[in-house]
Design an enzyme around this catalytic site. Sequence first.
Site, PDB file in Angstrom:
ATOM      1  CB  SER A  49      -0.973  -0.010   1.184  1.00  0.00           C
ATOM      2  OG  SER A  49      -0.376  -0.535   2.330  1.00  0.00           O
ATOM      3  CE1 TYR A 138      -0.399  -5.816   4.540  1.00  0.00           C
ATOM      4  CE2 TYR A 138      -0.139  -5.345   2.209  1.00  0.00           C
ATOM      5  CZ  TYR A 138      -0.289  -4.916   3.510  1.00  0.00           C
ATOM      6  OH  TYR A 138      -0.313  -3.564   3.772  1.00  0.00           O
ATOM      7  CE  LYS A 166       2.825  -5.457   4.917  1.00  0.00           C
ATOM      8  NZ  LYS A 166       2.743  -4.520   6.028  1.00  0.00           N
ATOM      9  CD  GLU A 193       1.377   2.617  13.951  1.00  0.00           C
ATOM     10  OE1 GLU A 193       2.332   2.196  13.279  1.00  0.00           O
ATOM     11  OE2 GLU A 193       0.324   3.047  13.437  1.00  0.00           O
TER      12      GLU A 193
HETATM   13  O1  NGF Z   1       0.230   1.918   5.527  1.00  0.00           O
HETATM   14  C1  NGF Z   1      -0.289   1.029   6.157  1.00  0.00           C
HETATM   15  C2  NGF Z   1      -1.770   0.928   6.175  1.00  0.00           C
HETATM   16  N1  NGF Z   1       0.382   0.142   6.873  1.00  0.00           N
HETATM   17  C3  NGF Z   1       1.823   0.105   6.876  1.00  0.00           C
HETATM   18  C4  NGF Z   1       2.282  -1.296   6.577  1.00  0.00           C
HETATM   19  O2  NGF Z   1       1.721  -2.201   7.489  1.00  0.00           O
HETATM   20  C5  NGF Z   1       1.842  -1.737   5.186  1.00  0.00           C
HETATM   21  C6  NGF Z   1       2.401   0.580   8.194  1.00  0.00           C
HETATM   22  O3  NGF Z   1       3.782   0.646   8.035  1.00  0.00           O
HETATM   23  C7  NGF Z   1       2.654  -1.180   4.122  1.00  0.00           C
HETATM   24  O4  NGF Z   1       3.440  -0.317   4.377  1.00  0.00           O
HETATM   25  C8  NGF Z   1       2.484  -1.639   2.730  1.00  0.00           C
HETATM   26  O5  NGF Z   1       1.666  -2.499   2.433  1.00  0.00           O
HETATM   27  O6  NGF Z   1       3.185  -1.101   1.867  1.00  0.00           O
HETATM   28  C9  NGF Z   1       1.845   1.953   8.571  1.00  0.00           C
HETATM   29  O7  NGF Z   1       2.022   2.857   7.510  1.00  0.00           O
HETATM   30  C10 NGF Z   1       2.532   2.513   9.809  1.00  0.00           C
HETATM   31  O8  NGF Z   1       2.503   1.584  10.837  1.00  0.00           O
HETATM   32  C11 NGF Z   1       1.827   3.814  10.256  1.00  0.00           C
HETATM   33  O9  NGF Z   1       0.527   3.522  10.733  1.00  0.00           O
HETATM   34  O10 NGF Z   1      -2.262   0.704   7.423  1.00  0.00           O
END
Ligand code: NGF
Length: 296
Positions: A49, A138, A166, A193
Amino acid sequence: MKNEDLKGLISALLVPYNEDGTVNEAGLRQIIRHNIENMKIDGLYVGGSSGENFMLDTDTKKQIFDIAKDEVKDEVLLIAQVGGTNLYEAIELGQYATELGYNAISAVTPFYYKFSFEEVKQYYFDLVDKVDNRLIVYSIPALTGVEIGVSQFMELFENDKIIGVKFTAADFFLLERLRKAAPDHLIYSGFDEMLLPAVINNVDGAIGSTYNVNGLRSRKIMELAQEGNIKEALSIQNDTNDLIEAILDNGLYPTLKQLLKLQGCDKGSFLARKPMASATQKQINRSKEIYDAYLK
Ligand code: NGF
């Protein structure tokens, strides 16, 4: 434990876009180098994402896999996120990334149509049947609405090619139960976090967006917790969460892209892929304050 080579701190790769929605290749290469050289990450999760992947066409997804592999070569490990709601595209992308030499593939649980668990399981089994690589599930229920319980994870893990998950959820009871039930499978923390409580629960690594800009501090949390120094690890998680809270308040991806620019990734446009909105002037100004307060 098998699959030791896939453990570690892994950045979910951010992707900068041009005004017309095409990939800013020079900027993307800079972000990759920044992750390797300055953030000292162990790997990249490409097509998640954070890469705004679910708004892309198949060719653009392949282009990003190409650029990442070409820039990384074998310097760090590479995981290609190929999933979505189109199984046939996932197979095509999985085969493509595997031929490029990606160390593993990953696929989000199919979403939108409220698929039954049997359908979700069949999607994963069909995918690994056609792709000669290891797969990491995922799971991100907050965005997909798909909840998977311990016994269902264990059903997926009956397939030898499905080697881990994940785990992007705040359910630490589920994480603890899963860790106990599946000691030989890889579990990655998905919420940056909550890295410390995830490491205390013996995850094998972490995959997240903020490691693109906060990789060094995040590694310290992992290392201190693994050594049993929880007090010090919590103090760094507290500082990290001041940063993450400020990023989330200002808008996750636009802010992360601005922070990357402030850390020296400055080539070309760092816009979002529409319909996602790019950073406004107010968000840009606030990003500079966040950088000065937490990252300088
Ligand atoms: O951005 C999200 C959506 N989650 C990411 C990660 O779990 C997924 C997390 O790092 C991800 O980065 C990807 O699929 O590319 C969060 O951005 C971070 O913990 C801040 O909340 O929830």
